[in-house]
Write an enzyme that holds these catalytic residues in place. Structure first.
Site, mmCIF file in Angstrom:
data_model
loop_
_atom_site.group_PDB
_atom_site.id
_atom_site.type_symbol
_atom_site.label_atom_id
_atom_site.label_comp_id
_atom_site.label_asym_id
_atom_site.label_seq_id
_atom_site.Cartn_x
_atom_site.Cartn_y
_atom_site.Cartn_z
ATOM 1 N N ASP A 20 -12.603 -32.566 3.735
ATOM 2 C CA ASP A 20 -12.553 -31.101 3.766
ATOM 3 C C ASP A 20 -13.733 -30.500 4.529
ATOM 4 O O ASP A 20 -14.180 -29.401 4.218
ATOM 5 C CB ASP A 20 -12.500 -30.520 2.331
ATOM 6 C CG ASP A 20 -11.517 -31.275 1.464
ATOM 7 O OD1 ASP A 20 -10.363 -31.405 1.896
ATOM 8 O OD2 ASP A 20 -11.903 -31.774 0.396
ATOM 9 N N HIS A 66 -5.363 -30.392 6.445
ATOM 10 C CA HIS A 66 -6.171 -29.722 7.451
ATOM 11 C C HIS A 66 -5.686 -28.290 7.577
ATOM 12 O O HIS A 66 -4.530 -28.060 7.915
ATOM 13 C CB HIS A 66 -6.035 -30.438 8.805
ATOM 14 C CG HIS A 66 -6.752 -31.744 8.824
ATOM 15 N ND1 HIS A 66 -6.719 -32.607 9.889
ATOM 16 C CD2 HIS A 66 -7.555 -32.319 7.913
ATOM 17 C CE1 HIS A 66 -7.458 -33.665 9.607
ATOM 18 N NE2 HIS A 66 -7.967 -33.518 8.418
HETATM 19 P P1 IMP Z 1 -5.834 -40.648 -2.740
HETATM 20 O O1 IMP Z 1 -6.166 -40.684 -1.281
HETATM 21 O O2 IMP Z 1 -4.768 -39.634 -3.068
HETATM 22 O O3 IMP Z 1 -5.535 -42.000 -3.308
HETATM 23 O O4 IMP Z 1 -7.139 -40.143 -3.534
HETATM 24 C C1 IMP Z 1 -8.322 -40.922 -3.623
HETATM 25 C C2 IMP Z 1 -9.555 -40.031 -3.609
HETATM 26 O O5 IMP Z 1 -9.727 -39.488 -2.316
HETATM 27 C C3 IMP Z 1 -9.474 -38.825 -4.554
HETATM 28 O O6 IMP Z 1 -10.774 -38.543 -5.024
HETATM 29 C C4 IMP Z 1 -9.011 -37.706 -3.654
HETATM 30 O O7 IMP Z 1 -9.368 -36.440 -4.156
HETATM 31 C C5 IMP Z 1 -9.763 -38.057 -2.386
HETATM 32 N N1 IMP Z 1 -9.148 -37.573 -1.155
HETATM 33 C C6 IMP Z 1 -8.139 -38.147 -0.472
HETATM 34 N N2 IMP Z 1 -7.893 -37.454 0.648
HETATM 35 C C7 IMP Z 1 -8.772 -36.454 0.699
HETATM 36 C C8 IMP Z 1 -9.041 -35.412 1.664
HETATM 37 O O8 IMP Z 1 -8.408 -35.296 2.713
HETATM 38 N N3 IMP Z 1 -10.036 -34.560 1.329
HETATM 39 C C9 IMP Z 1 -10.775 -34.680 0.204
HETATM 40 N N4 IMP Z 1 -10.573 -35.649 -0.687
HETATM 41 C C10 IMP Z 1 -9.580 -36.520 -0.451
#
Ligand code: IMP
Length: 453
Positions: A37, A65
């Site tokens: 982010d 995004h």
């Molecule tokens: P997952 O990618 O859904 O398995 O989540 C794993 C971790 O990565 C969690 O803490 C999510 O909140 C974080 N996360 C995954 N993608 C993003 C992103 O694009 N921005 C911020 N956090 C992310």
């Protein structure tokens, strides 16, 4: 203090200025340096018009995004941010995990707003996220939340990302985008997968995978995506050989990298510039410039250590001023001061050749600004090394330096020299600490609110 962290050189690199053309036959990349982010979408959008293709190489619909153009906000999850530029090819590479239902919804959503998506293509070797992956992700998180009387969940986006990458590694239970080409082969594949998946889903008490029903649900989506399937590795090499330029769009961010992040509180893909080669088929030496994007402060969503997290009015102020709520999940983000130990580590791992500092405007109005420049370990010693392991990182205390704040509104400032003195001091401090040039400073959400040079 141990001081063996290598720092990069502050050399100016060949990265094109936002909006300027990429060098013929060259590739550049934009990657997040923190926990996501950071405002990568806006930067890519600003840079995209100078490139012939924008390529996603990792992650899936967990990324969000948001781009604001002329006051209209576009939230992109799977589609590369270059889509908003006419004539720029948008490529979803083999390293991405693609929820085909979500992708078609996203295509429809932006087409309804007048965006042409005919330039969007998808690797036939990208793995699919299917509805049962999402159920598995939810159930695994639920089980972890109750495990041993303690919440051990990762705080995933519940978009099925981890289970889809796990199936890719398992191979026997994987489905790839190319499998959408032939409906009979697809249903046969789902039938082959069902016993193993259903044993797991059944154990979680979740509804089973029904191959025929799922194949029928996927058919209209498959029909829409078939014309977009490509061997994107050859496509990208063909572009480079033809003197075209490519911009790689990193999703998620460095500290969420499955190898180099705060494991196990990470996502399941290679989120750094190191992931570009495996996720796209383009070798690392083709990527000449790597722009690392970081906020002027730190945020994190989901669980896991965050040394500079604030649980006070300063944290609330950053959240409100920065509108720090997730694009993908709407969750309030954890907010804190800038962690320069982490940022310098991320610059090192990515080989970032320059840094884009975003959301500087959010910090205006603080009397003092704090930046973390070292960690104090449990034994009382300090280190300037990042600790990419959740348990180690949980046990440290941040060591801060305090810099004077700036009261002025900077959202209309267009040059670095035009910034208030203390804002410039802050940027200079960050630049010298991370060791690479800050080439771009974001002072507001619109494309135009970007200071370059
Ligand atoms: P997952 O990618 O859904 O398995 O989540 C794993 C971790 O990565 C969690 O803490 C999510 O909140 C974080 N996360 C995954 N993608 C993003 C992103 O694009 N921005 C911020 N956090 C992310």
């Amino acid at each position: 203090m141990t001081s063996d962290t290598p720092t990069g050189s502050a050399a100016t690199t060949g990265a094109p200025a936002p909006g300027a053309p990429g060098a013929p036959g060259s590739a550049a990349a934009v990657v997040g340096l923190q926990w996501g982010d950071e405002g990568k979408g806006k930067l890519i959008d600003v840079m995209a018009s100078g490139f012939d293709a924008v390529v996603r190489f990792n992650g899936g619909a967990n990324a969000g995004h948001s781009v604001v153009i002329g006051g209209r906000r576009f939230a992109l999850h799977l589609i590369p941010s270059g889509i908003l530029h006419e004539g720029v090819l948008s490529v979803i590479g083999n390293g991405v995990v693609v929820d085909p239902i979500a992708l078609v919804e996203e295509i429809d959503g932006i087409e309804q707003r007048g965006v042409d998506t005919s330039n969007l293509v998808l690797s036939e070797r990208a793995h699919l996220v299917l509805p049962y992956h999402i159920r598995e992700d939810e159930q695994r998180e639920r089980a972890l939340a109750g495990a041993g009387g303690r919440d051990r969940s990762i705080g995933t986006t519940k978009r099925g990302i981890g289970p889809a990458y796990a199936d890719k590694a398992l191979r026997s239970t994987a489905v790839r985008a190319g499998d959408l080409r032939d409906p009979d082969a697809l249903v046969a594949r789902l039938r082959a997968i069902a016993p193993a998946k259903n044993a797991l889903l059944g154990a979680f008490g979740a509804p089973p995978l029904e191959p025929e029903a799922l194949a029928a649900e996927l058919e209209p989506v498959a029909e829409r995506l078939r014309p977009r399937l490509r061997d994107t590795t050859y496509l990208l090499h063909g572009l480079l050989a033809g003197g075209r330029s490519i911009l790689f769009e990193g999703a998620n961010a460095t500290l969420l990298d499955v190898d180099h992040g705060t494991y196990p509180f990470v996502t399941s893909s290679g989120t750094t510039a190191l992931g570009i080669s495996s996720g796209s088929g383009v070798p690392a030496q083709r990527v000449g410039s790597i722009v690392g994007v970081m906020k002027a402060y730190t945020t994190r969503v989901g669980a896991g250590p965050m040394p500079t997290e604030l649980h006070d009015a300063d944290g609330d102020r950053i959240r409100e001023r920065g509108n720090e709520f997730g694009t993908t999940t709407g969750r309030p983000r954890r907010c804190g001061w800038l962690d320069l130990v982490a940022a310098r580590y991320a610059v090192m791992v990515n080989g970032a050749t320059e840094v884009a500092l975003t959301l500087l405007d959010v910090l205006s109005g603080f009397e003092e600004l704090r930046v973390c420049t070292a960690y104090r370990l449990a034994d009382g010693t300090t280190t300037d090394r990042f600790l990419p392991d959740a348990r180690s990182l949980e046990s440290i205390e941040p060591v801060y330096e305090t810099l004077p704040g700036f009261a002025e509104d900077v959202t209309g400032v267009t040059t670095r020299a035009g910034l208030p003195d203390n804002a410039r001091r802050y940027i200079d401090f960050v630049e010298s600490f991370v060791g690479v040039r800050i080439s771009t400073v974001g002072v507001g959400p619109d494309r135009a609110q970007t200071i370059t040079g």
